[in-house]
Design a protein around this motif. Structure first.
Motif, PDB file in Angstrom:
ATOM      1  N   GLN A 187      76.255 110.787   8.145  1.00 48.82           N
ATOM      2  CA  GLN A 187      76.382 109.704   7.512  1.00 48.82           C
ATOM      3  C   GLN A 187      77.899 109.104   7.895  1.00 48.82           C
ATOM      4  O   GLN A 187      78.249 108.290   8.725  1.00 48.82           O
ATOM      5  CB  GLN A 187      76.248 109.370   5.945  1.00 48.82           C
ATOM      6  CG  GLN A 187      76.593 107.964   5.369  1.00 48.82           C
ATOM      7  CD  GLN A 187      75.853 106.666   6.155  1.00 48.82           C
ATOM      8  OE1 GLN A 187      74.714 107.012   6.662  1.00 48.82           O
ATOM      9  NE2 GLN A 187      76.468 105.422   6.130  1.00 48.82           N
ATOM     10  N   ARG A 188      79.051 110.046   7.356  1.00 48.72           N
ATOM     11  CA  ARG A 188      80.227 109.733   7.477  1.00 48.72           C
ATOM     12  C   ARG A 188      80.610 109.780   9.164  1.00 48.72           C
ATOM     13  O   ARG A 188      81.487 108.819   9.557  1.00 48.72           O
ATOM     14  CB  ARG A 188      80.880 110.917   6.739  1.00 48.72           C
ATOM     15  CG  ARG A 188      81.083 110.677   5.397  1.00 48.72           C
ATOM     16  CD  ARG A 188      82.344 111.302   4.712  1.00 48.72           C
ATOM     17  NE  ARG A 188      82.871 110.665   3.446  1.00 48.72           N
ATOM     18  CZ  ARG A 188      83.660 111.007   2.695  1.00 48.72           C
ATOM     19  NH1 ARG A 188      84.100 112.256   2.936  1.00 48.72           N
ATOM     20  NH2 ARG A 188      84.086 110.608   1.507  1.00 48.72           N
ATOM     21  N   VAL A 189      80.241 110.882   9.786  1.00 42.80           N
ATOM     22  CA  VAL A 189      80.827 110.781  11.245  1.00 42.80           C
ATOM     23  C   VAL A 189      80.090 109.651  12.208  1.00 42.80           C
ATOM     24  O   VAL A 189      80.854 108.979  12.802  1.00 42.80           O
ATOM     25  CB  VAL A 189      80.264 112.110  11.628  1.00 42.80           C
ATOM     26  CG1 VAL A 189      80.566 112.057  13.291  1.00 42.80           C
ATOM     27  CG2 VAL A 189      81.218 113.343  11.210  1.00 42.80           C
ATOM     28  N   GLU A 190      78.888 109.256  11.846  1.00 43.94           N
ATOM     29  CA  GLU A 190      78.194 108.448  12.572  1.00 43.94           C
ATOM     30  C   GLU A 190      78.436 107.021  12.244  1.00 43.94           C
ATOM     31  O   GLU A 190      77.874 106.188  12.931  1.00 43.94           O
ATOM     32  CB  GLU A 190      76.676 108.724  13.037  1.00 43.94           C
ATOM     33  CG  GLU A 190      76.753 110.158  13.647  1.00 43.94           C
ATOM     34  CD  GLU A 190      75.170 110.700  13.916  1.00 43.94           C
ATOM     35  OE1 GLU A 190      74.300 109.627  13.734  1.00 43.94           O
ATOM     36  OE2 GLU A 190      74.907 111.734  14.288  1.00 43.94           O
ATOM     37  N   SER A 191      78.884 106.868  10.954  1.00 44.72           N
ATOM     38  CA  SER A 191      78.932 105.478  10.487  1.00 44.72           C
ATOM     39  C   SER A 191      80.261 105.167   9.933  1.00 44.72           C
ATOM     40  O   SER A 191      80.843 104.378  10.061  1.00 44.72           O
ATOM     41  CB  SER A 191      77.604 105.056   9.320  1.00 44.72           C
ATOM     42  OG  SER A 191      77.813 104.134   8.712  1.00 44.72           O
ATOM     43  N   PRO A 321      72.294 107.505  10.691  1.00 43.03           N
ATOM     44  CA  PRO A 321      72.498 106.334   9.758  1.00 43.03           C
ATOM     45  C   PRO A 321      72.716 105.032  10.552  1.00 43.03           C
ATOM     46  O   PRO A 321      72.954 104.969  11.809  1.00 43.03           O
ATOM     47  CB  PRO A 321      74.077 106.914   9.611  1.00 43.03           C
ATOM     48  CG  PRO A 321      73.913 108.159  10.089  1.00 43.03           C
ATOM     49  CD  PRO A 321      73.021 108.375  11.264  1.00 43.03           C
ATOM     50  N   LYS A 322      72.503 103.928   9.547  1.00 45.52           N
ATOM     51  CA  LYS A 322      72.724 102.527  10.079  1.00 45.52           C
ATOM     52  C   LYS A 322      74.160 102.558  10.442  1.00 45.52           C
ATOM     53  O   LYS A 322      75.106 102.496   9.572  1.00 45.52           O
ATOM     54  CB  LYS A 322      72.034 101.728   9.141  1.00 45.52           C
ATOM     55  CG  LYS A 322      72.305 100.332   9.276  1.00 45.52           C
ATOM     56  CD  LYS A 322      71.641  99.378   8.393  1.00 45.52           C
ATOM     57  CE  LYS A 322      71.841  97.778   8.986  1.00 45.52           C
ATOM     58  NZ  LYS A 322      71.312  96.928   7.538  1.00 45.52           N
ATOM     59  N   ARG A 323      74.455 101.792  11.752  1.00 44.09           N
ATOM     60  CA  ARG A 323      75.909 101.623  11.975  1.00 44.09           C
ATOM     61  C   ARG A 323      76.265 100.477  11.195  1.00 44.09           C
ATOM     62  O   ARG A 323      75.443  99.583  11.118  1.00 44.09           O
ATOM     63  CB  ARG A 323      75.998 101.559  13.571  1.00 44.09           C
ATOM     64  CG  ARG A 323      75.562 102.847  14.215  1.00 44.09           C
ATOM     65  CD  ARG A 323      75.526 102.534  15.801  1.00 44.09           C
ATOM     66  NE  ARG A 323      76.614 102.158  16.486  1.00 44.09           N
ATOM     67  CZ  ARG A 323      77.342 102.908  16.939  1.00 44.09           C
ATOM     68  NH1 ARG A 323      77.510 104.012  16.676  1.00 44.09           N
ATOM     69  NH2 ARG A 323      78.461 102.444  17.842  1.00 44.09           N
ATOM     70  N   PRO A 324      77.464 100.299  11.042  1.00 44.27           N
ATOM     71  CA  PRO A 324      78.073  99.049  10.403  1.00 44.27           C
ATOM     72  C   PRO A 324      77.954  97.790  11.262  1.00 44.27           C
ATOM     73  O   PRO A 324      77.686  97.872  12.632  1.00 44.27           O
ATOM     74  CB  PRO A 324      79.620  99.144  10.176  1.00 44.27           C
ATOM     75  CG  PRO A 324      79.674 100.726  10.175  1.00 44.27           C
ATOM     76  CD  PRO A 324      78.577 101.223  11.073  1.00 44.27           C
TER      77      PRO A 324
END
Length: 328
Positions: A187-191, A321-324
């Motif tokens: 989650q943190r790295v990819e989003s 993860p869902k991207r912003p």
């Protein structure tokens, strides 16, 4: 081995690196550490990570002595260490100016080095103003005790605030964040960190690419190898949290993908992390030379990760993860 800039800085680090967490001081002493470190160098690794808290400082002592005995040219390697947990006293931990300055001097003494290349804030400190921390880290850089500074496991908001302080005061901001990153932790790295990489040039030095060994495929719900980290007394709680049936099932489904490529599961998992363009280096850990030999071959797997292979991996882990909205 390929070398990448650490974020937008000019510092070049090997795509795969070595971290001493768990191993140095807990499982390895100087003699074994020398063999491990030299094997890493032979494979092209130039970045070695440590922390004041690892084995209560013993990890830094072992790494420093091993590097000295190996006779390496200091400018050929990149050494990082981390500040936060320095001892039992009320001022021996955290990111106050006092602990950052005293802790850094103690780290250098244990490492027997004049400087570290990168000094990281090992965790955020809610009890210290970020401005105090940013000023203290810049003092360390001005004194030549470290060349760059960064963070580990800070939130995007905290890193953004640190950069805001640095820009307002015309100081140096953090150039790197050290987050956990693997097929089960994304989650943190990819989003969450995407805007940090693009806006501030933050590099990512990610750790635990094998999810504490789960992605080696050596664990199952009823068996923990006696020579593994989960067998260590201090890490049995981590084993309880990590060795869940869902993760172990996914590991079994990833094995055929690795086999189709003619590579091992650890190599696939490490290469997957390194293939992320925002990742500057992947911190690996190992207690045996055979593990170093195995892990470092992951650099040859990265080109094999075609879009179709990545889709197969996604179909197994099913946790992208869902991207912003602004990064879709």
């Amino acid at each position: 081995m390929q070398y990448k800039n650490l974020g937008r800085s000019g510092l070049k680090v090997s795509q795969l690196s070595y971290g001493s967490w768990v191993t140095f001081g807990n499982q390895l002493d100087v003699k074994e550490a020398k063999a491990i470190l030299q094997c890493c160098r032979d494979k092209g690794v130039n970045f070695f990570d440590n922390a004041e808290v690892y084995a209560n400082g013993r990890a830094e002592e072992i790494m420093g002595q091993a590097i000295k005995e190996l006779g390496w040219k200091r400018s050929d390697i990149v050494v990082s260490t981390k500040i936060f947990w320095g001892g039992p006293g009320p001022n021996d931990k955290g990111l106050s100016r006092k602990h950052i300055l005293e802790g850094t001097k103690n780290c250098l003494k244990r490492l027997d080095m004049d400087y570290v290349d990168v000094l990281l804030c090992h965790r955020p400190d809610a009890t210290t103003p970020i401005e105090e921390t940013v000023r203290a880290m810049n003092y360390v850089i001005d004194k030549g005790w470290a060349y760059y500074w960064g963070t580990s496991e800070w939130s995007p908001q905290q890193i953004t605030e640190a950069w805001g302080v640095a820009q307002r005061l015309d100081l140096v901001g953090p150039v790197v964040e050290e987050p956990e990153y693997n097929l089960f932790s994304r989650q943190r790295v990819e989003s969450e960190y995407l805007h940090l990489c693009s806006n501030y040039g933050i590099g990512l030095a990610t750790w635990s690419p094998l999810a504490s060994g789960i992605l080696t495929g050596k664990y199952n719900s009823g068996h923990i190898p006696p020579d593994s980290r989960f067998a260590l007394e201090n890490y049995k709680n981590l084993a309880t949290r990590s060795l869940v049936d869902d993760s172990l099932r996914k590991v079994e489904k990833l094995k055929p993908i690795a086999q189709e490529l003619g590579v091992s599961l650890p190599q696939l998992a490490i290469a997957w992390c390194a293939a992320n363009p925002d990742v500057s280096t992947v911190l690996t850990g190992a207690t045996k030379l055979s593990q170093i030999e195995e892990n470092m071959k992951a650099v040859n797997v990265i080109p094999l990760l075609t879009p179709s292979v990545m889709e197969k991996i996604e179909s197994v882990v099913q946790n992208k993860p869902k991207r912003p909205d602004s990064y879709r």
